[in-house]
Scaffold this active site. Structure first.
Site, PDB file in Angstrom:
ATOM      1  N   SER A   1     -18.525 -18.750 -39.265  1.00  0.00           N
ATOM      2  CA  SER A   1     -18.497 -18.741 -37.953  1.00  0.00           C
ATOM      3  C   SER A   1     -20.217 -19.629 -37.418  1.00  0.00           C
ATOM      4  O   SER A   1     -21.027 -20.220 -38.636  1.00  0.00           O
ATOM      5  CB  SER A   1     -17.986 -17.868 -37.208  1.00  0.00           C
ATOM      6  OG  SER A   1     -18.376 -18.222 -35.860  1.00  0.00           O
TER       7      SER A   1
ATOM      8  N   HIS B   1     -10.088 -16.065 -37.743  1.00  0.00           N
ATOM      9  CA  HIS B   1     -11.071 -16.630 -37.307  1.00  0.00           C
ATOM     10  C   HIS B   1     -11.934 -15.700 -38.561  1.00  0.00           C
ATOM     11  O   HIS B   1     -12.890 -15.830 -39.665  1.00  0.00           O
ATOM     12  CB  HIS B   1     -12.222 -16.533 -36.109  1.00  0.00           C
ATOM     13  CG  HIS B   1     -13.057 -16.763 -36.055  1.00  0.00           C
ATOM     14  ND1 HIS B   1     -14.077 -18.058 -36.289  1.00  0.00           N
ATOM     15  CD2 HIS B   1     -14.682 -16.160 -36.092  1.00  0.00           C
ATOM     16  CE1 HIS B   1     -15.344 -17.843 -35.805  1.00  0.00           C
ATOM     17  NE2 HIS B   1     -15.641 -17.222 -35.806  1.00  0.00           N
TER      18      HIS B   1
ATOM     19  N   ASP C   1      -7.386 -19.895 -36.139  1.00  0.00           N
ATOM     20  CA  ASP C   1      -7.836 -19.722 -35.796  1.00  0.00           C
ATOM     21  C   ASP C   1      -8.138 -20.014 -34.246  1.00  0.00           C
ATOM     22  O   ASP C   1      -8.220 -20.895 -34.041  1.00  0.00           O
ATOM     23  CB  ASP C   1      -9.616 -20.749 -36.488  1.00  0.00           C
ATOM     24  CG  ASP C   1     -11.810 -20.197 -36.265  1.00  0.00           C
ATOM     25  OD1 ASP C   1     -11.149 -19.674 -35.057  1.00  0.00           O
ATOM     26  OD2 ASP C   1     -11.878 -19.932 -37.424  1.00  0.00           O
TER      27      ASP C   1
END
EC number: 3.1.1.1
Length: 265
Positions: A99, A234, A204
């Site tokens: 991320s 995610h 996601d």
């Protein structure tokens, strides 16, 4: 200096460190997350014999109030320190991020092309998803007083009963500093030389497809390989496809290790 040990940590949010071969790996967790989301990955690479560092970003793994006092500059400074320390101890260094940690790792690769030998990304956050952020950024302190937090999307994981050890609230003051990091990373893409292996979850709910589209468009001077993770959300490092990520990242290191120390022994 911030009193990093003054606030109790969320269980599992401790940083991870392992001394192994001359091939080092730096792992970077995501925004509002903690080392908890990356620990199985770190342990897998450590068990394979690599030297591994998984730092806890300032303000993470404690409370959102603590995080509200930090910025992307603080988070980058922490991973930069860890990278330079690894470079002192290892012959080769690879960086891997989840991320927002993906943005941090790419910036490291851009700033230290002589150190970073390769990059692995998992659902990297590289572009603006919430278009309120650029508006809030110039007045982030005022905005934070009016609206200290917004709801977070913690534990976006398909695997049932799995958590990521992060916050369920997003501190406005910290979030408003993200556009600066994204702009810096986007602006440095043409200078990226290290090969990149990226994993992307089509389902996601945190980061959209725009980040990898930007990466594919602007990272023109390196090799980019993208693999899809169809069974994960995610936080794929704790999801159904975790083994795919772990095994793929180790193979990536072994294929690109000049010294051979990353190879099977």
């Amino acid at each position: 200096m911030r009193p990093t040990n003054a606030i109790p940590l969320i269980p599992g949010a401790d940083p991870f460190s392992h001394s192994g071969s001359g091939v080092g790996v730096l792992l970077c967790h995501g925004f509002t997350g903690s080392p908890y989301s990356m620990r199985p990955w770190a342990e897998y690479l450590a068990e394979a014999g690599l030297t591994v560092e998984l730092p806890r970003l300032p303000g993470h793994g404690t409370t959102w109030q603590d995080m509200a006092t930090t910025t992307t500059d603080d988070w980058y400074a922490e991973v930069e320190r860890a990278l330079l320390d690894l470079a002192e101890r290892c012959d080769e260094v690879f960086v891997m991020g989840l991320s927002m940690g993906g943005a941090l790792t790419l910036r490291l690769a851009q700033e230290y092309p002589g150190i970073v030998q390769g990059v692995v990304l998992v659902n990297p956050s590289l572009v603006v998803e919430d278009h309120r952020l650029p508006v809030i950024a110039p007045i982030r302190r005022l905005a934070a007083r009016l609206l200290p937090t917004t709801p977070g999307l913690e534990s976006d994981i398909a695997l049932e009963q799995a958590g990521e050890g992060g916050y369920d609230r997003v501190p406005t003051a910290a979030a408003a500093t993200l556009p600066k990091l994204w702009r810096t990373v986007q602006g440095g893409m043409s200078g990226l030389r290290a090969p990149v292996l990226a994993y992307r979850s089509p389902q996601d709910h945190v980061v959209g497809p725009g980040s990898l589209r930007m990466l594919a468009k602007r990272a023109v001077n390196t090799r980019l390989t993208i693999h899809l993770l169809h069974d994960s959300y995610h936080v794929a490092t704790l999801d159904h496809d975790a083994a795919t990520i772990f095994e793929g990242s180790l193979a990536f290191v072994r294929e690109r290790s000049r010294s051979g120390e990353g190879a099977d022994r």
